[in-house]
Enzyme design. Structure first.
Site, short mmCIF file in Angstrom:
data_model
loop_
_atom_site.label_atom_id
_atom_site.label_comp_id
_atom_site.label_asym_id
_atom_site.label_seq_id
_atom_site.Cartn_x
_atom_site.Cartn_y
_atom_site.Cartn_z
N ASN A 114 0.85 -1.19 0.00
CA ASN A 114 0.00 0.00 0.00
C ASN A 114 0.89 1.25 0.00
O ASN A 114 0.81 2.13 0.85
CB ASN A 114 -0.94 -0.01 1.22
CG ASN A 114 -2.02 1.05 1.07
OD1 ASN A 114 -2.23 1.87 1.95
ND2 ASN A 114 -2.68 1.07 -0.06
N HIS A 122 2.84 4.60 -0.50
CA HIS A 122 2.47 6.02 -0.69
C HIS A 122 3.77 6.83 -0.79
O HIS A 122 4.87 6.27 -0.77
CB HIS A 122 1.55 6.49 0.43
CG HIS A 122 2.06 6.19 1.82
ND1 HIS A 122 3.22 6.74 2.33
CD2 HIS A 122 1.58 5.36 2.79
CE1 HIS A 122 3.41 6.31 3.55
NE2 HIS A 122 2.44 5.44 3.85
N HIS A 161 6.69 5.95 1.49
CA HIS A 161 7.52 4.80 1.07
C HIS A 161 8.42 5.22 -0.10
O HIS A 161 9.58 4.82 -0.17
CB HIS A 161 6.65 3.64 0.57
CG HIS A 161 5.76 3.06 1.62
ND1 HIS A 161 4.40 3.24 1.63
CD2 HIS A 161 6.03 2.27 2.70
CE1 HIS A 161 3.86 2.62 2.65
NE2 HIS A 161 4.82 2.01 3.32
N LEU A 169 1.79 10.89 6.28
CA LEU A 169 1.23 9.88 5.38
C LEU A 169 1.29 8.52 6.05
O LEU A 169 2.27 8.17 6.70
CB LEU A 169 2.00 9.85 4.05
CG LEU A 169 1.97 11.14 3.23
CD1 LEU A 169 2.50 10.89 1.82
CD2 LEU A 169 0.58 11.75 3.14
#
Ligand code: PAF
Length: 288
Positions: A32, A34, A37, A187
């Site tokens: 997942n 974002h 990362h 985030l």
């Protein structure tokens, strides 16, 4: 980009890369992906010859079955993002038994004493044991020269540094600053669980932490008082504190007269979603 889902295949490929003395970076993730990362990935690309991103939703670090089941799974989108960043290898075991062949009950584990049961560890029993175990497995399997973790999970980064030191891993650990939305919200994969009205409230967490950091920079040293004020402000806005702590950033214990760097570590509930964040404050600039 090579996508590998089995440790044995990964080992074969890595053998050749290690023989060629290539500098190998690892970015461990649970997918997942974002922009947070991607900032780890970009730093890894800048510092290593070969970048390996692992994507594995590690069941051992979830102490709540619902949390594990609802963890966002976006593998195809993740692959596309990594492809656009020219990543060399993605290690994404799909089945848990690939990483834990005999199941979790009989799996050996790594415990990093003192760190696993404090702060986040208190709210999430077993979580850090699961993190330390999967990270050790990835280190042993990949033997990276350098690894990248986000500072957003401050205690996790602290634990990894301790693990590397305690178990003599010859690995450089790099912490990468938290990436935030324009309104300050850190985030996180969990932000997608917030409804629009909850999302609008969420940046209050960072705002309250910034307020505390400002008061500390002005010389306020009554941390218990600051934490009480923070709890009031958060509660008033519908963010329910889970754990609000101010620690020595170098020891993760209570600050003392010799503390040089503080870390404000907050976790709050916005209805069913738990958000965490942290800010570091260098003290010697302000109090000497
Ligand atoms: O931060 C995460 O995503 C996970 O805790 C990690 C480090 C990939 C271990 O599963």
């Amino acid at each position: 980009m090579i996508i590998i889902d089995h440790p044995n295949i990964l080992s074969q490929i890595l053998k050749k890369l290690h023989q060629k003395n290539r500098c190998i970076a690892l970015v461990p993730t649970m997918g997942n992906l974002h922009a947070g990362h991607m900032s780890l990935v970009k730093s890894a690309k800048a510092q290593a010859d070969i970048v390996i991103v692992s994507i594995f939703i590690n069941p051992m670090q979830f102490n709540c079955k619902n949390d594990l089941e609802s963890y966002p799974r976006t593998l195809q989108e993740d692959y596309e993002k990594l492809l656009s960043h020219n990543i060399d290898i993605v290690f994404s075991p799909i089945e848990n038994k690939v990483m834990y062949p005999k199941g979790l009950e009989t799996q050996s584990f790594i415990e990093v004493p003192n760190i696993t049961s404090i702060l986040e560890g208190k709210s999430r029993p077993g979580h850090f044991r699961g993190v330390a175990t999967i990270i050790s497995k990835l280190f042993n399997l990949i033997k990276p020269n350098i690894v990248f973790f986000g500072e957003k999970d401050f205690q996790q980064l602290f634990l990894i540094r301790q693990l590397v030191q305690d178990l003599n891993y010859d690995i450089q650990v790099i912490g990468i600053p938290t990436v935030r939305a324009n309104d300050g919200l850190a985030l996180s994969s969990r932000n997608r669980f917030l409804s629009q009205s909850q999302r609008n409230k969420a940046p209050i967490l960072y705002k309250v932490m910034l307020y505390l950091a400002k008061r500390i920079k002005k010389g306020e040293m009554r941390y218990d008082l600051l934490l009480k004020e923070a709890a009031l402000q958060l509660n008033e806005q519908g963010l329910i504190p889970d754990s609000l702590e101010i620690c020595d950033a170098d020891t993760l214990t209570l600050p003392t007269s010799t503390t040089q760097r503080l870390v404000i570590l907050f976790s709050v509930w916005i209805e069913k979603t738990r958000l965490i964040d942290n800010i570091q404050v260098n003290l010697y600039h302000y109090h000497s």
